[in-house]
Design a protein around this motif. Sequence first.
Motif, PDB file in Angstrom:
ATOM      1  N   GLN A 201      67.085 -67.548  -4.764  1.00 58.33           N
ATOM      2  CA  GLN A 201      66.000 -66.944  -4.517  1.00 58.33           C
ATOM      3  C   GLN A 201      65.742 -65.464  -4.879  1.00 58.33           C
ATOM      4  O   GLN A 201      64.706 -64.887  -4.655  1.00 58.33           O
ATOM      5  CB  GLN A 201      65.535 -67.183  -2.670  1.00 58.33           C
ATOM      6  CG  GLN A 201      65.376 -68.680  -2.546  1.00 58.33           C
ATOM      7  CD  GLN A 201      65.401 -68.672  -1.124  1.00 58.33           C
ATOM      8  OE1 GLN A 201      65.410 -67.814  -0.186  1.00 58.33           O
ATOM      9  NE2 GLN A 201      64.992 -69.994  -0.545  1.00 58.33           N
ATOM     10  N   LEU A 202      67.053 -64.801  -4.796  1.00 56.87           N
ATOM     11  CA  LEU A 202      67.202 -63.177  -5.295  1.00 56.87           C
ATOM     12  C   LEU A 202      67.739 -63.195  -6.657  1.00 56.87           C
ATOM     13  O   LEU A 202      68.075 -62.136  -7.200  1.00 56.87           O
ATOM     14  CB  LEU A 202      68.197 -62.758  -4.359  1.00 56.87           C
ATOM     15  CG  LEU A 202      67.822 -62.913  -2.920  1.00 56.87           C
ATOM     16  CD1 LEU A 202      68.954 -62.042  -1.929  1.00 56.87           C
ATOM     17  CD2 LEU A 202      66.340 -62.075  -2.466  1.00 56.87           C
ATOM     18  N   ARG A 203      67.470 -64.383  -7.549  1.00 59.43           N
ATOM     19  CA  ARG A 203      68.291 -64.272  -8.751  1.00 59.43           C
ATOM     20  C   ARG A 203      67.492 -63.433  -9.804  1.00 59.43           C
ATOM     21  O   ARG A 203      67.966 -62.595 -10.291  1.00 59.43           O
ATOM     22  CB  ARG A 203      68.245 -65.632  -9.445  1.00 59.43           C
ATOM     23  CG  ARG A 203      69.276 -65.776 -10.590  1.00 59.43           C
ATOM     24  CD  ARG A 203      69.874 -67.235 -10.613  1.00 59.43           C
ATOM     25  NE  ARG A 203      70.757 -67.822  -9.687  1.00 59.43           N
ATOM     26  CZ  ARG A 203      71.045 -68.844  -9.390  1.00 59.43           C
ATOM     27  NH1 ARG A 203      70.695 -69.599 -10.263  1.00 59.43           N
ATOM     28  NH2 ARG A 203      71.897 -69.262  -8.380  1.00 59.43           N
ATOM     29  N   LEU A 204      65.989 -63.572  -9.620  1.00 58.93           N
ATOM     30  CA  LEU A 204      65.194 -62.879 -10.726  1.00 58.93           C
ATOM     31  C   LEU A 204      65.166 -61.242 -10.091  1.00 58.93           C
ATOM     32  O   LEU A 204      65.342 -60.199 -11.133  1.00 58.93           O
ATOM     33  CB  LEU A 204      63.922 -63.144 -10.417  1.00 58.93           C
ATOM     34  CG  LEU A 204      63.406 -64.452 -11.092  1.00 58.93           C
ATOM     35  CD1 LEU A 204      62.057 -65.049 -10.935  1.00 58.93           C
ATOM     36  CD2 LEU A 204      63.722 -64.546 -12.387  1.00 58.93           C
ATOM     37  N   GLU A 205      65.447 -60.840  -8.952  1.00 54.23           N
ATOM     38  CA  GLU A 205      65.666 -59.413  -8.412  1.00 54.23           C
ATOM     39  C   GLU A 205      66.829 -58.756  -9.192  1.00 54.23           C
ATOM     40  O   GLU A 205      66.673 -57.455  -9.335  1.00 54.23           O
ATOM     41  CB  GLU A 205      65.581 -59.389  -7.164  1.00 54.23           C
ATOM     42  CG  GLU A 205      64.086 -59.456  -6.549  1.00 54.23           C
ATOM     43  CD  GLU A 205      63.603 -61.123  -6.354  1.00 54.23           C
ATOM     44  OE1 GLU A 205      64.551 -61.663  -6.788  1.00 54.23           O
ATOM     45  OE2 GLU A 205      62.734 -61.150  -5.561  1.00 54.23           O
ATOM     46  N   HIS A 206      67.842 -59.603  -9.143  1.00 49.83           N
ATOM     47  CA  HIS A 206      69.027 -59.086  -9.561  1.00 49.83           C
ATOM     48  C   HIS A 206      69.409 -58.904 -11.278  1.00 49.83           C
ATOM     49  O   HIS A 206      70.296 -58.483 -11.716  1.00 49.83           O
ATOM     50  CB  HIS A 206      70.402 -59.810  -8.904  1.00 49.83           C
ATOM     51  CG  HIS A 206      70.564 -59.409  -7.664  1.00 49.83           C
ATOM     52  ND1 HIS A 206      69.714 -59.950  -6.423  1.00 49.83           N
ATOM     53  CD2 HIS A 206      71.379 -58.485  -6.910  1.00 49.83           C
ATOM     54  CE1 HIS A 206      70.124 -59.775  -5.455  1.00 49.83           C
ATOM     55  NE2 HIS A 206      71.291 -58.517  -5.680  1.00 49.83           N
ATOM     56  N   GLU A 207      68.204 -59.697 -11.799  1.00 49.15           N
ATOM     57  CA  GLU A 207      68.450 -59.798 -13.411  1.00 49.15           C
ATOM     58  C   GLU A 207      68.623 -58.340 -13.926  1.00 49.15           C
ATOM     59  O   GLU A 207      67.650 -57.539 -13.566  1.00 49.15           O
ATOM     60  CB  GLU A 207      67.182 -60.327 -14.006  1.00 49.15           C
ATOM     61  CG  GLU A 207      67.400 -60.965 -15.386  1.00 49.15           C
ATOM     62  CD  GLU A 207      68.173 -61.979 -15.479  1.00 49.15           C
ATOM     63  OE1 GLU A 207      68.775 -62.462 -16.637  1.00 49.15           O
ATOM     64  OE2 GLU A 207      68.908 -62.678 -14.568  1.00 49.15           O
ATOM     65  N   LEU A 209      70.804 -56.315 -13.432  1.00 44.14           N
ATOM     66  CA  LEU A 209      71.723 -55.078 -12.699  1.00 44.14           C
ATOM     67  C   LEU A 209      73.152 -55.366 -12.897  1.00 44.14           C
ATOM     68  O   LEU A 209      73.747 -56.575 -13.515  1.00 44.14           O
ATOM     69  CB  LEU A 209      71.275 -55.469 -11.095  1.00 44.14           C
ATOM     70  CG  LEU A 209      70.024 -55.241 -10.520  1.00 44.14           C
ATOM     71  CD1 LEU A 209      70.006 -55.407  -8.910  1.00 44.14           C
ATOM     72  CD2 LEU A 209      69.596 -53.677 -10.801  1.00 44.14           C
TER      73      LEU A 209
END
Length: 297
Positions: A201-207, A209
């Motif tokens: 669920q948070l994978r796109l936000e960390h792409e 980084l």
Amino acid sequence: MAGRRPRVLIGNWREEAQLEEQERLRDFMLKRERGELLVQKINSLQENLLQKTELSVSKDGFVHFGDAVLLLNPAPAAPVERDPGACGSLALALPLDDSYLYSAAPLRPPGGVSAVQGVDPVRRNTFHILSVAGGAVEEPIRFGQKFGLGTRGGFSDQMLYLASDHKSFLRFAKKSHLQQVFLTEEMSYLTCWQAAFWDPQLRLEHEGLPVPANSKIIITHCHTNRSLAVPRNFWTRSYFGKEYEVVCHTYLDSHKAEEDKNYWEIVTGNPGNRDGSMLDRPDPQPGGIRKELCEEA
């Protein structure tokens, strides 16, 4: 009496016994000169694969190209069925099969990898983060960026690269029959990997980084899009303990999220101990749930 064997040895039996003893002595001397004795092979393994190494220390908390690290499959949240001993953390390592000890062939690099319970940094479980797209050394790797994983494992200066490929009738993992993971001497598209944040669920936000060190992540094979995993139900016993099978397979739960089998931590060095890792530092949550479950198992 007919058919009765005599109780007294007749003939040149003494000379034959001496010849056999001399033959065994010559065979022993020849094996010692070639380094084929069991004690010599054990010492060779200890001097090569089991020699302590020094991991890279992360000053900013991230993983960088060129770092020497451990690849750790952390302890699962629930006990492993039929094998309580596999409840702890497992480190990716070069396998130590008994064939090394009982084969007449000299010690050579293995073709596969395994996961072992020993998490102290030694040559067999130390890997290097390598660039496949021209990334500079000491530059942090980022989520979604391709990188390679290489190890020398004590075999002179020869670098071996972690690789995988699609399963076929002739190429698959021996125990689970899933997509195998192996070592190769040449870098190619089969040796490319990338990291993803563990929570989908948070994978796109960390792409894009930087990848944090000593934190839970997913490591995926770029060519086959399957994740590195340790099923923990498939293992072989060697002279040095259990060797758990490592495969490329994405284990998903009912929420379409990766299971514990796919979790990995890139462990860096302990700044307070040259021969240690960040695993040696005090646990911020001693006696947690994982430890209690392991003790109950």
